[in-house]
Design a protein around this motif. Sequence first.
Motif, PDB file in Angstrom:
ATOM      1  N   LEU A 142      22.827 -18.833 -70.841  1.00 32.25           N
ATOM      2  CA  LEU A 142      23.049 -18.464 -72.003  1.00 32.25           C
ATOM      3  C   LEU A 142      22.459 -16.877 -72.158  1.00 32.25           C
ATOM      4  CD1 LEU A 142      21.356 -21.191 -74.087  1.00 32.25           C
ATOM      5  CD2 LEU A 142      23.837 -20.579 -74.169  1.00 32.25           C
ATOM      6  N   SER A 143      22.917 -16.048 -73.216  1.00 32.74           N
ATOM      7  CA  SER A 143      22.429 -14.913 -73.295  1.00 32.74           C
ATOM      8  C   SER A 143      20.797 -14.865 -73.974  1.00 32.74           C
ATOM      9  CB  SER A 143      23.040 -13.962 -74.263  1.00 32.74           C
ATOM     10  OG  SER A 143      23.263 -14.576 -75.629  1.00 32.74           O
ATOM     11  N   GLU A 146      21.114 -15.747 -77.574  1.00 31.30           N
ATOM     12  CA  GLU A 146      21.648 -17.140 -77.915  1.00 31.30           C
ATOM     13  C   GLU A 146      20.118 -18.090 -77.762  1.00 31.30           C
ATOM     14  OE1 GLU A 146      26.225 -17.604 -76.466  1.00 31.30           O
ATOM     15  OE2 GLU A 146      24.699 -17.011 -75.088  1.00 31.30           O
ATOM     16  N   ARG A 150      18.735 -20.378 -80.555  1.00 32.47           N
ATOM     17  CA  ARG A 150      18.551 -22.004 -80.403  1.00 32.47           C
ATOM     18  C   ARG A 150      17.197 -22.384 -80.658  1.00 32.47           C
ATOM     19  NH1 ARG A 150      22.665 -25.103 -77.450  1.00 32.47           N
ATOM     20  NH2 ARG A 150      24.898 -23.661 -77.115  1.00 32.47           N
TER      21      ARG A 150
END
Length: 257
Positions: A142-143, A146, A150
């Motif tokens: 993921l970045s 992100e 989350r």
Amino acid sequence: MRLYPTTAPVSTAPPLSIAPLPVRLYPLGDAAVVLEFGTTISPATHRAIAAFAARLARRPFAGLREVVPAFTTLTVYYDPWLVSENGQYAEPYGRVTTLLQALLARTEESAAVAETETVEIPVCYGGAFGPDLAFVAQHAGLSPAEVIARHTAPEYLVHMIGFAPGFPYLGGMDARLATPRRPQPRPLVPAGAVGIAGPQTGIYSLPTPGGWQLIGRTPLALFNAEWAAPSRLRAGQLLRFVAISEEEFAELQPPQP
């Protein structure tokens, strides 16, 4: 509700059941009994532990010192001398387990667990506050943005306080963010650091060594021995992380001595 800084903020007993979970009792030293509510960490297990702790609080026995909830257990500490009624009973452990078994077997209605507001904990993610954010992002595919999205999305359950005074173990993290611990623990992690270790996330309440992957830090103090209730958080609370900027972090951070 946001929490901003304030000045106060060995025989084994047979399995029993407090529906729907089995409960096993066993000794911990000579002054405590552990009640094991199954082996699965879950909201249902937490609710069963909280319900029995509330039942015991309503019907304490002579010599009860304190109860300590954990992921799947409730440890009941007692004074053996008081339990034995000043030596009249030879086996205080047996007497305590008998009392606990009777309480577990009661068919009284369970008291509703008091609702609590969701506590919002401000966190500045990444940079000097979260040196492992990039590693967690890479591991998850993921970045960093992100990962933050989350991590701030769930409403977490405080399962227990442990490891260090005021350190909350939280349930409910997005499984995609699960990341192994660091191969070499840091000799000192600052208070307020927010980390990930395997499927768990938590907040360091005091400066301690630690091997969790650090993704951010909160300016709030989680533990102060001078507070009436030294731990800001407690088992059973709901918690949500809120991303803040470095400027907001500086505004919320208490004055440094």
